[in-house]
Write a protein that holds these residues in place. Structure first.
Motif, PDB file in Angstrom:
ATOM      1  N   SER A   6       0.856  -1.181   0.000  1.00  0.00           N
ATOM      2  CA  SER A   6       0.000   0.000   0.000  1.00  0.00           C
ATOM      3  C   SER A   6       0.897   1.237   0.000  1.00  0.00           C
ATOM      4  N   GLN A   7       0.314   2.376  -0.350  1.00  0.00           N
ATOM      5  CA  GLN A   7       1.083   3.631  -0.336  1.00  0.00           C
ATOM      6  C   GLN A   7       1.629   3.922   1.057  1.00  0.00           C
ATOM      7  N   PRO A   8       0.822   3.804   2.141  1.00  0.00           N
ATOM      8  CA  PRO A   8       1.360   4.076   3.474  1.00  0.00           C
ATOM      9  C   PRO A   8       2.479   3.104   3.875  1.00  0.00           C
ATOM     10  N   ALA A   9       2.357   1.840   3.501  1.00  0.00           N
ATOM     11  CA  ALA A   9       3.400   0.864   3.850  1.00  0.00           C
ATOM     12  C   ALA A   9       4.696   1.194   3.120  1.00  0.00           C
ATOM     13  N   ALA A  10       4.609   1.575   1.840  1.00  0.00           N
ATOM     14  CA  ALA A  10       5.805   1.954   1.082  1.00  0.00           C
ATOM     15  C   ALA A  10       6.431   3.202   1.697  1.00  0.00           C
ATOM     16  N   TRP A  11       5.593   4.175   2.044  1.00  0.00           N
ATOM     17  CA  TRP A  11       6.089   5.417   2.645  1.00  0.00           C
ATOM     18  C   TRP A  11       6.812   5.139   3.958  1.00  0.00           C
ATOM     19  N   ARG A  12       6.228   4.266   4.819  1.00  0.00           N
ATOM     20  CA  ARG A  12       6.867   3.933   6.105  1.00  0.00           C
ATOM     21  C   ARG A  12       8.217   3.267   5.891  1.00  0.00           C
ATOM     22  N   ARG A  13       8.297   2.386   4.914  1.00  0.00           N
ATOM     23  CA  ARG A  13       9.573   1.709   4.632  1.00  0.00           C
ATOM     24  C   ARG A  13      10.625   2.715   4.140  1.00  0.00           C
ATOM     25  N   ILE A  14      10.221   3.607   3.246  1.00  0.00           N
ATOM     26  CA  ILE A  14      11.155   4.617   2.737  1.00  0.00           C
ATOM     27  C   ILE A  14      11.619   5.515   3.879  1.00  0.00           C
ATOM     28  N   LYS A  15      10.691   5.912   4.734  1.00  0.00           N
ATOM     29  CA  LYS A  15      11.026   6.756   5.896  1.00  0.00           C
ATOM     30  C   LYS A  15      12.039   6.035   6.793  1.00  0.00           C
ATOM     31  N   ARG A  16      11.808   4.726   7.041  1.00  0.00           N
ATOM     32  CA  ARG A  16      12.724   3.941   7.877  1.00  0.00           C
ATOM     33  C   ARG A  16      14.112   3.855   7.239  1.00  0.00           C
ATOM     34  N   LEU A  17      14.155   3.693   5.918  1.00  0.00           N
ATOM     35  CA  LEU A  17      15.443   3.631   5.217  1.00  0.00           C
ATOM     36  C   LEU A  17      16.189   4.962   5.324  1.00  0.00           C
ATOM     37  N   HIS A  18      15.450   6.076   5.250  1.00  0.00           N
ATOM     38  CA  HIS A  18      16.063   7.394   5.443  1.00  0.00           C
ATOM     39  C   HIS A  18      16.568   7.543   6.882  1.00  0.00           C
ATOM     40  N   GLU A  19      15.720   7.225   7.850  1.00  0.00           N
ATOM     41  CA  GLU A  19      16.074   7.402   9.263  1.00  0.00           C
ATOM     42  C   GLU A  19      17.281   6.554   9.672  1.00  0.00           C
ATOM     43  N   GLY A  57      19.739   5.823   7.661  1.00  0.00           N
ATOM     44  CA  GLY A  57      20.899   6.215   6.873  1.00  0.00           C
ATOM     45  C   GLY A  57      21.177   5.355   5.656  1.00  0.00           C
ATOM     46  N   VAL A  58      20.289   4.421   5.339  1.00  0.00           N
ATOM     47  CA  VAL A  58      20.477   3.612   4.134  1.00  0.00           C
ATOM     48  C   VAL A  58      20.319   4.500   2.903  1.00  0.00           C
ATOM     49  N   ILE A  59      19.325   5.378   2.931  1.00  0.00           N
ATOM     50  CA  ILE A  59      19.158   6.404   1.907  1.00  0.00           C
ATOM     51  C   ILE A  59      19.656   7.702   2.533  1.00  0.00           C
ATOM     52  N   SER A  60      20.655   8.302   1.910  1.00  0.00           N
ATOM     53  CA  SER A  60      21.237   9.498   2.520  1.00  0.00           C
ATOM     54  C   SER A  60      21.050  10.736   1.655  1.00  0.00           C
ATOM     55  N   GLY A  61      20.034  10.739   0.831  1.00  0.00           N
ATOM     56  CA  GLY A  61      19.770  11.925   0.036  1.00  0.00           C
ATOM     57  C   GLY A  61      19.370  11.549  -1.371  1.00  0.00           C
ATOM     58  N   GLN A  62      19.175  12.554  -2.191  1.00  0.00           N
ATOM     59  CA  GLN A  62      18.834  12.369  -3.592  1.00  0.00           C
ATOM     60  C   GLN A  62      19.736  13.270  -4.404  1.00  0.00           C
ATOM     61  N   ARG A  63      20.056  12.833  -5.625  1.00  0.00           N
ATOM     62  CA  ARG A  63      20.944  13.603  -6.481  1.00  0.00           C
ATOM     63  C   ARG A  63      20.287  13.903  -7.811  1.00  0.00           C
ATOM     64  N   LEU A  64      20.684  14.989  -8.360  1.00  0.00           N
ATOM     65  CA  LEU A  64      20.265  15.364  -9.696  1.00  0.00           C
ATOM     66  C   LEU A  64      21.455  15.106 -10.607  1.00  0.00           C
ATOM     67  N   GLU A  65      21.281  14.306 -11.646  1.00  0.00           N
ATOM     68  CA  GLU A  65      22.368  14.021 -12.574  1.00  0.00           C
ATOM     69  C   GLU A  65      22.300  15.018 -13.723  1.00  0.00           C
ATOM     70  N   LEU A  66      23.390  15.725 -13.926  1.00  0.00           N
ATOM     71  CA  LEU A  66      23.479  16.706 -14.995  1.00  0.00           C
ATOM     72  C   LEU A  66      24.375  16.171 -16.102  1.00  0.00           C
ATOM     73  N   ASP A  67      24.100  16.565 -17.328  1.00  0.00           N
ATOM     74  CA  ASP A  67      24.920  16.181 -18.472  1.00  0.00           C
ATOM     75  C   ASP A  67      26.006  17.237 -18.627  1.00  0.00           C
ATOM     76  N   ALA A  68      27.220  16.910 -18.204  1.00  0.00           N
ATOM     77  CA  ALA A  68      28.326  17.863 -18.214  1.00  0.00           C
ATOM     78  C   ALA A  68      28.613  18.378 -19.619  1.00  0.00           C
ATOM     79  N   GLU A  69      28.574  17.504 -20.593  1.00  0.00           N
ATOM     80  CA  GLU A  69      28.875  17.909 -21.963  1.00  0.00           C
ATOM     81  C   GLU A  69      27.863  18.927 -22.485  1.00  0.00           C
ATOM     82  N   LYS A  70      26.579  18.712 -22.195  1.00  0.00           N
ATOM     83  CA  LYS A  70      25.548  19.650 -22.646  1.00  0.00           C
ATOM     84  C   LYS A  70      25.654  20.991 -21.932  1.00  0.00           C
TER      85      LYS A  70
END
Length: 151
Positions: free
Chosen positions: A33-46, A48-61
């Protein structure tokens, strides 16, 4: 260390491919369910398994057509601290990564420049003037293949 089950690993694999996916979409993909997925993601953040999000840029462009990996051997480890070198090298915007390594060199740097003359300027005016720099070895990146896979 956190205990991960198949659902957690599935979330991590999906988020590694597209960190913008919301909990509802992830839940549907994994049979949660959406709440179960959200709780798992929150636990992974808390935990430190997930430590942020990154934006990938195309250096050449963005006008940065040259990437060079530098192996840097410090000449005066006793006179200049590693922290002094690290502080100085991380202040150079063209230096994308600084890795303290074991082996032939003390540091491995990833340097991005607009072209070879721009790289030469960065090398001569910024990197070679850093505290304690001795030998420097350069390898120009010809192509890069991303091989996604689990940790």
């Amino acid at each position: 260390m956190i205990e991960l089950d198949e659902k957690d690993r599935g979330l991590l694999l999906a988020l590694r491919e597209d960190a913008t996916l919301n909990a509802g979409t992830l839940g549907r993909r994994l049979g949660l369910s959406q709440p179960a997925a959200w709780r798992r993601i929150k636990r992974l953040h808390e935990n430190g398994v997930i430590s942020g999000q990154r934006l990938e840029l195309d250096a050449e462009k963005l006008g940065f057509g040259v990437t060079v990996f530098l192996g840097v051997k410090l000449a005066t480890k006793g006179q200049v601290s590693l922290e002094d070198f690290e502080r100085a090298v991380t202040a150079i915007p063209e230096v994308q990564t600084v890795e303290h390594v074991l082996g032939m060199y003390d540091y491995r740097l990833r340097v991005t420049a607009r072209d070879i003359p721009d790289f030469e300027r960065v090398l001569r005016r910024r990197i070679m003037t850093l505290p304690g720099v001795g030998n420097v070895d350069a390898n120009v990146l010809l192509s890069e293949e991303r091989r996604p896979g689990p940790l």
